[in-house]
Enzyme design. Sequence first.
Site, PDB file in Angstrom:
ATOM      1  N   ARG A 202       9.130 -23.297  49.276  1.00 59.10           N
ATOM      2  CA  ARG A 202       8.445 -22.296  49.054  1.00 59.10           C
ATOM      3  C   ARG A 202       7.811 -21.832  50.300  1.00 59.10           C
ATOM      4  NH1 ARG A 202       3.242 -22.849  45.122  1.00 59.10           N
ATOM      5  NH2 ARG A 202       2.774 -24.288  46.847  1.00 59.10           N
TER       6      ARG A 202
ATOM      7  N   GLY B 187     -14.647 -20.393  37.427  1.00 61.76           N
ATOM      8  CA  GLY B 187     -13.208 -20.799  37.864  1.00 61.76           C
ATOM      9  C   GLY B 187     -13.020 -22.095  37.408  1.00 61.76           C
TER      10      GLY B 187
ATOM     11  N   LYS C 250      -6.869 -18.573  45.630  1.00 58.80           N
ATOM     12  CA  LYS C 250      -6.836 -19.812  46.322  1.00 58.80           C
ATOM     13  C   LYS C 250      -5.362 -20.368  46.106  1.00 58.80           C
ATOM     14  CE  LYS C 250      -6.815 -22.091  42.139  1.00 58.80           C
ATOM     15  NZ  LYS C 250      -6.013 -23.580  42.016  1.00 58.80           N
TER      16      LYS C 250
ATOM     17  N   ASN D  23      -5.735 -31.709  46.610  1.00 58.97           N
ATOM     18  CA  ASN D  23      -5.423 -30.745  45.275  1.00 58.97           C
ATOM     19  C   ASN D  23      -5.975 -30.982  43.970  1.00 58.97           C
ATOM     20  OD1 ASN D  23      -3.165 -30.808  47.365  1.00 58.97           O
ATOM     21  ND2 ASN D  23      -1.976 -29.813  46.122  1.00 58.97           N
TER      22      ASN D  23
ATOM     23  N   LEU E 153       1.326 -26.497  41.078  1.00 61.24           N
ATOM     24  CA  LEU E 153       2.076 -27.312  40.220  1.00 61.24           C
ATOM     25  C   LEU E 153       1.750 -27.792  38.867  1.00 61.24           C
ATOM     26  CD1 LEU E 153       4.837 -29.019  40.291  1.00 61.24           C
ATOM     27  CD2 LEU E 153       3.347 -30.773  41.605  1.00 61.24           C
TER      28      LEU E 153
ATOM     29  N   TYR F 226      -3.935 -17.949  53.069  1.00 64.29           N
ATOM     30  CA  TYR F 226      -5.124 -18.770  52.223  1.00 64.29           C
ATOM     31  C   TYR F 226      -5.634 -19.947  53.320  1.00 64.29           C
ATOM     32  CZ  TYR F 226      -7.066 -22.206  49.733  1.00 64.29           C
ATOM     33  OH  TYR F 226      -8.218 -23.117  49.128  1.00 64.29           O
TER      34      TYR F 226
ATOM     35  N   LYS G 202      -9.571 -19.998  54.950  1.00 64.79           N
ATOM     36  CA  LYS G 202     -10.592 -21.052  54.891  1.00 64.79           C
ATOM     37  C   LYS G 202     -10.804 -21.582  56.487  1.00 64.79           C
ATOM     38  CE  LYS G 202     -10.918 -21.510  50.506  1.00 64.79           C
ATOM     39  NZ  LYS G 202     -12.249 -21.129  49.918  1.00 64.79           N
TER      40      LYS G 202
ATOM     41  N   SER H 216     -10.977 -26.399  52.455  1.00 63.83           N
ATOM     42  CA  SER H 216      -9.488 -26.755  52.107  1.00 63.83           C
ATOM     43  C   SER H 216      -8.707 -27.569  52.990  1.00 63.83           C
ATOM     44  CB  SER H 216      -8.788 -25.635  51.479  1.00 63.83           C
ATOM     45  OG  SER H 216      -7.235 -25.833  51.557  1.00 63.83           O
TER      46      SER H 216
END
Length: 338
Positions: free
Chosen positions: A295, A10, A85, A179, A200, A150, A154, A125
């Site tokens: 969102r 990943g 994620k 991020n 993003l 999500y 975590k 996270s």
Amino acid sequence: MKILVTGGLGFIGSHTVVELQNKGYDVVIIDDLSNASIEVLDGIESITGKRPEFVELDLRDKHLVYEFFKSNKDLDGIIHFAASKAVGESMQNPMKYYENNFFSLINVLSAMQEYGLDKIIFSSSCTVYGQGKVMPIKENESVKPALSPYGNTKQVGEEIIIDLAKVYPLNAILLRYFNPIGAHESVMIGESPLGVPYNLIPYITQTAVGVREFLSIYGDDYDTPDGTCVRDYIHVVDLADAHVRALARLVNKENTDQIEAFNVGNGQGYSVLELVHSFERVSGIKLNYKIVDRRPGDVDKAWADNTKAREVLGWKPTKTLDDMLDSAWKWEQKVRNS
Ligand code: WQD
């Protein structure tokens, strides 16, 4: 030293494998290729000259996980990245997140206990903080209800690790990422989301290269200077370095507690519009974007107090925002031209 990296093909996993190999670790990767391609192995090898051992395996399958650990009892440590994620996607498909993120973690931890392995770095996270009230966010910030499935996986993942450590001599470091963005300077590996990106930066670079018609900016009515959400962007290689330092802390038995948590972020927040304008400056491309509705699951703002990682891990971020955006843009152009 032999290290298992789950989710090692990943985005963050592959960059961490490179840094581990550069430090002389032998690496075995487990990945189910659900959000990564096998070509990432070639990219890693082209950077380090060493091809990591690779096992394609679905960590949700308990039997397969136990079979793997049974024949890899010589592992010195585990870095567990394997998880879905994307905050936005988790709002739309919570059961995918609960099944994948919980079953994978539980099977890895159970197999560790079964075969006597006791060192793990957990990919956590900043979403565990929910909508933190005080910025910058410190590790001892009270954990609030996560705003997305999500983030909840975590939060609960950390609790599962903490509870296991009460009955088993587990040593764990929880790295709470902010991020992650950017790509390795070699342009041989980078962020390659399959399908339409939720995050993003890949959406920005795909818009700039013409793959996407325009960027939708999710809301400009947040409690921030320009109304768009503020986030703490960290270069993926800086983030990978934090993993190598955390692993060394465990294998050298330097940890002072069974469970230690560290924020890994730059310590500075940038809004979505600031990111867009910085990207336009770095790339020289005018980005086509529209402001649309918020969102679900997004927090207004989140940026890290990274003092603990600096003081305890000796870690510090080295890349500027321009470095991050430039490396992401170079990677996107490479992907589209190859
Ligand atoms: C950033 C901002 C969106 C896409 C990430 C990781 C998550 C965790 C925390 C590690 C938000 C806005 C996005 C788009 C937009 N890190 N946005 N248009 O949600 O902060 O979560 O960091 O564990 O794993 O995913 O990142 O990149 O999705 O969004 O306006 O097309 O950009 O609303 O404000 P997020 P993101």
